[in-house]
Design a protein around this motif. Structure first.
Motif, PDB file in Angstrom:
ATOM      1  N   ALA A 150       0.834  -1.208   0.000  1.00  0.00           N
ATOM      2  CA  ALA A 150       0.000   0.000   0.000  1.00  0.00           C
ATOM      3  C   ALA A 150       0.865   1.253   0.000  1.00  0.00           C
ATOM      4  N   THR A 151       1.937   1.229   0.767  1.00  0.00           N
ATOM      5  CA  THR A 151       2.830   2.392   0.814  1.00  0.00           C
ATOM      6  C   THR A 151       3.531   2.603  -0.521  1.00  0.00           C
ATOM      7  N   LEU A 152       4.007   1.528  -1.132  1.00  0.00           N
ATOM      8  CA  LEU A 152       4.665   1.650  -2.434  1.00  0.00           C
ATOM      9  C   LEU A 152       3.704   2.188  -3.491  1.00  0.00           C
ATOM     10  N   ALA A 153       2.453   1.743  -3.438  1.00  0.00           N
ATOM     11  CA  ALA A 153       1.457   2.233  -4.398  1.00  0.00           C
ATOM     12  C   ALA A 153       1.236   3.730  -4.224  1.00  0.00           C
ATOM     13  N   ASP A 154       1.188   4.193  -2.981  1.00  0.00           N
ATOM     14  CA  ASP A 154       1.016   5.629  -2.736  1.00  0.00           C
ATOM     15  C   ASP A 154       2.259   6.411  -3.161  1.00  0.00           C
ATOM     16  N   LEU A 155       3.439   5.864  -2.890  1.00  0.00           N
ATOM     17  CA  LEU A 155       4.682   6.518  -3.315  1.00  0.00           C
ATOM     18  C   LEU A 155       4.717   6.662  -4.838  1.00  0.00           C
ATOM     19  N   ALA A 156       4.327   5.605  -5.544  1.00  0.00           N
ATOM     20  CA  ALA A 156       4.332   5.646  -7.006  1.00  0.00           C
ATOM     21  C   ALA A 156       3.306   6.643  -7.529  1.00  0.00           C
ATOM     22  N   ALA A 157       2.144   6.723  -6.863  1.00  0.00           N
ATOM     23  CA  ALA A 157       1.098   7.648  -7.305  1.00  0.00           C
ATOM     24  C   ALA A 157       1.530   9.098  -7.124  1.00  0.00           C
ATOM     25  N   VAL A 158       2.258   9.379  -6.047  1.00  0.00           N
ATOM     26  CA  VAL A 158       2.646  10.761  -5.747  1.00  0.00           C
ATOM     27  C   VAL A 158       3.927  11.156  -6.486  1.00  0.00           C
ATOM     28  N   PHE A 159       4.938  10.276  -6.486  1.00  0.00           N
ATOM     29  CA  PHE A 159       6.247  10.629  -7.052  1.00  0.00           C
ATOM     30  C   PHE A 159       6.444  10.134  -8.481  1.00  0.00           C
ATOM     31  N   GLY A 160       5.558   9.261  -8.950  1.00  0.00           N
ATOM     32  CA  GLY A 160       5.684   8.718 -10.295  1.00  0.00           C
ATOM     33  C   GLY A 160       6.313   7.340 -10.277  1.00  0.00           C
ATOM     34  N   PRO A 161       5.865   6.434 -11.151  1.00  0.00           N
ATOM     35  CA  PRO A 161       6.358   5.054 -11.145  1.00  0.00           C
ATOM     36  C   PRO A 161       7.817   4.909 -11.560  1.00  0.00           C
ATOM     37  N   GLU A 162       8.392   5.929 -12.207  1.00  0.00           N
ATOM     38  CA  GLU A 162       9.782   5.840 -12.662  1.00  0.00           C
ATOM     39  C   GLU A 162      10.790   6.307 -11.624  1.00  0.00           C
ATOM     40  N   ARG A 163      10.307   6.818 -10.489  1.00  0.00           N
ATOM     41  CA  ARG A 163      11.224   7.305  -9.430  1.00  0.00           C
ATOM     42  C   ARG A 163      12.005   6.120  -8.864  1.00  0.00           C
ATOM     43  N   ARG A 164      13.313   6.278  -8.712  1.00  0.00           N
ATOM     44  CA  ARG A 164      14.147   5.191  -8.206  1.00  0.00           C
ATOM     45  C   ARG A 164      13.965   4.989  -6.700  1.00  0.00           C
ATOM     46  N   VAL A 165      14.091   3.736  -6.279  1.00  0.00           N
ATOM     47  CA  VAL A 165      13.960   3.388  -4.868  1.00  0.00           C
ATOM     48  C   VAL A 165      14.879   2.210  -4.565  1.00  0.00           C
ATOM     49  N   ALA A 166      15.420   2.215  -3.355  1.00  0.00           N
ATOM     50  CA  ALA A 166      16.151   1.054  -2.841  1.00  0.00           C
ATOM     51  C   ALA A 166      15.352   0.500  -1.667  1.00  0.00           C
ATOM     52  N   LEU A 167      14.972  -0.761  -1.759  1.00  0.00           N
ATOM     53  CA  LEU A 167      14.208  -1.416  -0.701  1.00  0.00           C
ATOM     54  C   LEU A 167      15.171  -2.303   0.081  1.00  0.00           C
TER      55      LEU A 167
END
Length: 278
Positions: free
Chosen positions: A168-185
């Motif tokens: 759920a958090t990743l979905a919100d992050l993608a919605a706000v910052f865009g799906p192409e934003r880089r992330v390290a999990l």
């Protein structure tokens, strides 16, 4: 004479990360304030120590904090520990530290394990400037409001997240910052199944929808690209812009002045005054 509150970091997974100084401090203090005494006793057993412990956690800070402070003011020394990591970082220990500072009790921080720093260092994202955002709210609206406030954040962002909330958090992050934003999990840092996945927010959503996650996560999210700055206008050019909006787009002079003031930073009244003189 008042005692000292020591902030003692504990391992976030690997007992080998407990420093000699941390061990010495735990051995020397009069008592230990622990987030969970059942967890902390394992560290004491590892060190061969027996120490009086009191509980200090999120739901008893209002009662336990003053009791610990009273003992410190009476001259006892206390080590504050959490279940894992550095006390007072995304942790109720910050409230005890504030109590001690206000009362004039010496607070001595020890360096040591900290999940956010460990994850940031391994992320492959810029580390020169970053912002730590801790845990996001459980409530979806509050979580989205928090993320909306970070839309223009150019620094690398660090979040903590539990596995059951991750998708759920990743979905919100993608919605706000865009799906192409880089992330390290970063998962289970320093533990047997440590894993760092470097990807994009959109790909991370798909990955963990298909593979339900396990373990605690630190999310390191790339900051926004700096906004491109337009050409800087002189006052004369700004006034010409006001007049152009008035003549060509038929905006009222005051509205044209307001718009150009917002674009350039010049005072609306000054722009209006100079424009009507033309």
């Amino acid at each position: 004479m008042a005692g000292t509150l020591y902030l003692v970091p504990t391992p976030i997974g690997n007992l080998g990360d407990l420093s000699p100084r941390a061990a010495e401090t735990l051995a020397a203090v009069d008592f230990i304030a622990a987030e969970d005494t059942r967890v902390s006793v394992k560290i004491l057993n590892h060190l061969g120590l027996k120490k009086p412990m009191v509980s200090y956690y999120r739901h008893n800070t209002e009662t336990s904090g003053p009791q610990i402070l009273r003992r410190l003011l009476e001259g006892e020394n206390c080590a504050l520990v959490t279940d894992a990591g550095t006390p007072a970082i995304s942790d109720p220990g910050e409230e005890l530290v504030a109590l001690c500072v206000e009362a004039g009790v010496t607070v001595v921080p020890l360096p040591g394990p900290c999940a956010l720093v460990t994850a940031l260092a391994a992320s492959g994202l810029p580390t020169g400037r970053f912002t730590f955002e801790g845990f996001l709210a459980m409530n979806k609206k509050n979580r989205r409001d928090h993320l909306d406030s970070l839309r223009g954040e150019t620094r690398t962002m660090v979040f903590y997240e539990a596995p059951h909330k991750l998708v759920a958090t990743l979905a919100d992050l993608a919605a706000v910052f865009g799906p192409e934003r880089r992330v390290a999990l970063c998962r289970e840092l320093t533990k047997l199944h440590e894993e760092v996945v470097r990807t994009t927010l959109g790909q991370a959503v798909e990955r963990y929808r298909e593979q339900p996650p396990r373990g605690e996560f630190v999310l390191v999210v790339e900051g926004a690209a700096p906004a491109e700055e337009g050409p800087v206008l002189t006052l004369e050019q700004a006034v010409e812009r006001v007049c152009a909006l008035y003549r060509e787009e038929q905006l009222p002079m005051k509205e044209a002045a307001r718009q150009v003031a917002a674009e350039t930073g010049f005072q609306k009244k000054e722009l209006y005054r100079l424009a009507v003189q033309r």
